[in-house]
Design a protein around this motif. Structure first.
Motif, PDB file in Angstrom:
ATOM      1  N   LEU A  28      -4.914  -3.667  -4.199  1.00 53.63           N
ATOM      2  CA  LEU A  28      -3.918  -2.873  -4.944  1.00 53.63           C
ATOM      3  C   LEU A  28      -2.927  -3.784  -5.667  1.00 53.63           C
ATOM      4  N   HIS A  39       1.222   4.331  -2.797  1.00 51.39           N
ATOM      5  CA  HIS A  39       1.058   5.770  -2.541  1.00 51.39           C
ATOM      6  C   HIS A  39       2.185   6.541  -3.229  1.00 51.39           C
ATOM      7  N   ASP A  57       0.854  -1.204   0.000  1.00 51.27           N
ATOM      8  CA  ASP A  57       0.000   0.000   0.000  1.00 51.27           C
ATOM      9  C   ASP A  57       0.887   1.251   0.000  1.00 51.27           C
ATOM     10  N   HIS A  97      -7.312  -3.722   1.495  1.00 51.07           N
ATOM     11  CA  HIS A  97      -6.884  -2.629   0.614  1.00 51.07           C
ATOM     12  C   HIS A  97      -5.598  -2.967  -0.157  1.00 51.07           C
ATOM     13  N   HIS A 135      -5.764   3.123  -6.777  1.00 49.92           N
ATOM     14  CA  HIS A 135      -6.549   3.469  -5.590  1.00 49.92           C
ATOM     15  C   HIS A 135      -8.019   3.690  -5.942  1.00 49.92           C
TER      16      HIS A 135
HETATM   17 MN    MN Z   1      -3.746   3.198   0.131  1.00 51.05          MN
END
Ligand code: MN
Ligand code: NDP
Length: 400
Positions: A294, A210, A206, A290, A275
């Motif tokens: 991804l 980003h 994650d 999450h 996202h």
């Molecule tokens: Mn995230």
């Protein structure tokens, strides 16, 4: 890389306390913001690992009264926020503390919004969600939030976003406001070192997304770029190490710094298509975390962006490949595709090489996922370096 476009940059507003054993001081830090705290955690891990009792001891030592709300589950819901807010209101709490991963910290932020704006009426966090024509504004009435991070991934401990899921509507959305930025965050490596293997990999990935997404984003700026490049380099190097040796303090520290940089990248840029789609995937399939969503989405979206991207986008993906240790000889589409290779290689190392299909996402839910993305994630869709239609996204979901 062209760095000359106009941009707005706001200094990240969270103070940080970073290092081994820092949770010890949580009571003294919280005391600066209030006398009665709502302490928000998940159901099990913080209690089982002893960090809940350590926090409560620290509060008590400083004379801060503490009410524990320990009902947060991954992908936290509107009901969980509203119930926690009732606890904060009924007990007159003046500060909200999130101890845990992104789910607990986001819930603490959202509780701070609801409790701070309560004036005797029926109130729900969903009123503040940007899915309405006129969402209720989050104002300075929001209670102060303090965070102690137990994962290295979401960047929530330094971000002005708080994610919440509306199960009924199958919508997962980030509430955004500078007023929900934690005033202070504690990053204690002892807590992070307790993360089991799969949590290390999905949260670490994650954080990488980003950095990668905010880097290629139409909303990136020269300052974001610094955070992103550094976070990418660190994560490609240290995530496999943190995964293989959970008690490696250096690797845990490195990932915690990269997570923080990823959070600051989110605050100062915007994520893009992975996202935008991962949220509806988790809204439709709450059992898919999450970071796992991804992992399924990112490689094919990178390939798509490289195939259709302009020169600047292609160059940026070449930089991503470089951060992953690839040699880049010239800046072109073929070289840029090495970035997909390094990401796939990393996913294999951390046992996260999944696809939507292998996760059980059915083709018949693709349309709903796309509609939910357009309803809730317009900003990331628009920030994608390549413009996309509903049809493009449907095709992307079907790629193997
Ligand atoms: Mn995230
Ligand atoms: P979660 O907070 O959902 O935690 C996942 C699981 O890990 C929970 O079961 C939790 O247990 C357990 N756990 C947490 N920390 C530890 C630890 N140190 N040791 C052992 N077990 C632990 O994970 P994430 O941090 O990945 O947060 C995901 C959420 O954050 C999603 O809702 C996502 O959408 C959101 N997010 C928010 C962002 C933001 O800017 N605000 C950005 C990106 C994602 P238990 O519940 O028992 O405590």
């Amino acid at each position: 890389m062209s760095l000359m476009k106009s941009f707005r940059y706001f200094l990240p507003a969270t103070n940080l306390v970073f290092g081994k054993g820092m949770l010890e001081g949580i009571g003294a830090e919280v005391k600066k913001f209030g006398k009665k705290a709502l302490l928000v955690t998940g159901r099990k891990s913080m209690k089982k690992l002893g960090f809940l009792s350590r926090s409560i001891d620290s509060f008590e030592k400083e004379g801060v009264e503490v009410i524990h709300y320990g009902e947060v589950m991954p992908n936290p819901t509107v009901d969980t926020v509203n119930k926690g807010a009732k606890g904060a209101i009924d007990n007159n709490c003046d500060v909200v503390v999130g101890l845990g991963g992104g789910s607990a910290i986001d819930t603490a932020k959202n509780i701070a919004v609801v409790a701070g704006h309560f004036q005797g009426e029926k109130i729900s966090i969903w009123e503040f969600a940007g899915v309405h024509d006129k969402p209720r504004r989050v104002t300075s009435k929001t209670l102060p939030v303090i965070a102690a991070a137990s994962t290295s991934g979401t960047g929530s401990h330094v971000s002005r976003f708080a994610v919440v899921t509306n199960e009924e509507k199958k919508q997962k959305i980030g509430i955004m406001s500078p007023f929900i930025c934690p005033r202070l965050s504690i990053v204690d490596v002892d807590i992070l070192s307790c993360m089991p293997l799969s949590l290390t990999s999905k949260t670490g990935f994650d954080a990488l997304t980003h950095a990668m997404e905010c880097f290629v984003s139409k909303r990136s700026n020269p300052i974001t770029v610094l955070y992103c490049l550094n976070a990418m380099e660190v994560i490609f190097e240290y995530l496999p190490q943190a995964y293989n040796r959970g008690d490696d303090v250096e690797a845990r520290k490195a990932m915690a710094v990269a997570d923080t940089f990823g959070g600051w990248a989110l605050v100062t840029s915007r994520p893009v298509l992975p996202h935008a789609l991962s949220h509806p995937v988790s809204a439709f399939y709450p059992e898919i975390d999450h970071g796992v969503a991804l992992a399924a989405l990112t490689p094919e979206i990178m390939r798509f962006n490289i195939e259709r991207g302009d020169e600047q986008t292609v160059n940026k993906y070449c930089h991503v490949a470089r951060m992953g240790g690839e040699e880049i000889n010239s800046f072109n589409r073929k070289e840029a595709l090495k970035s997909v290779k390094v990401v796939k290689r990393l996913l294999k190392k951390i046992k996260l090489d999944v696809t939507l299909k292998s996760l059980g996402v059915e083709e018949r839910s693709f349309e709903g996922i796309v509609e939910s993305a357009f309803a809730t994630m317009r900003v990331p869709i628009e920030a994608n370096p390549v413009p996309v239609t509903r049809e493009d996204i449907l095709n992307l979901c079907s790629r193997k």
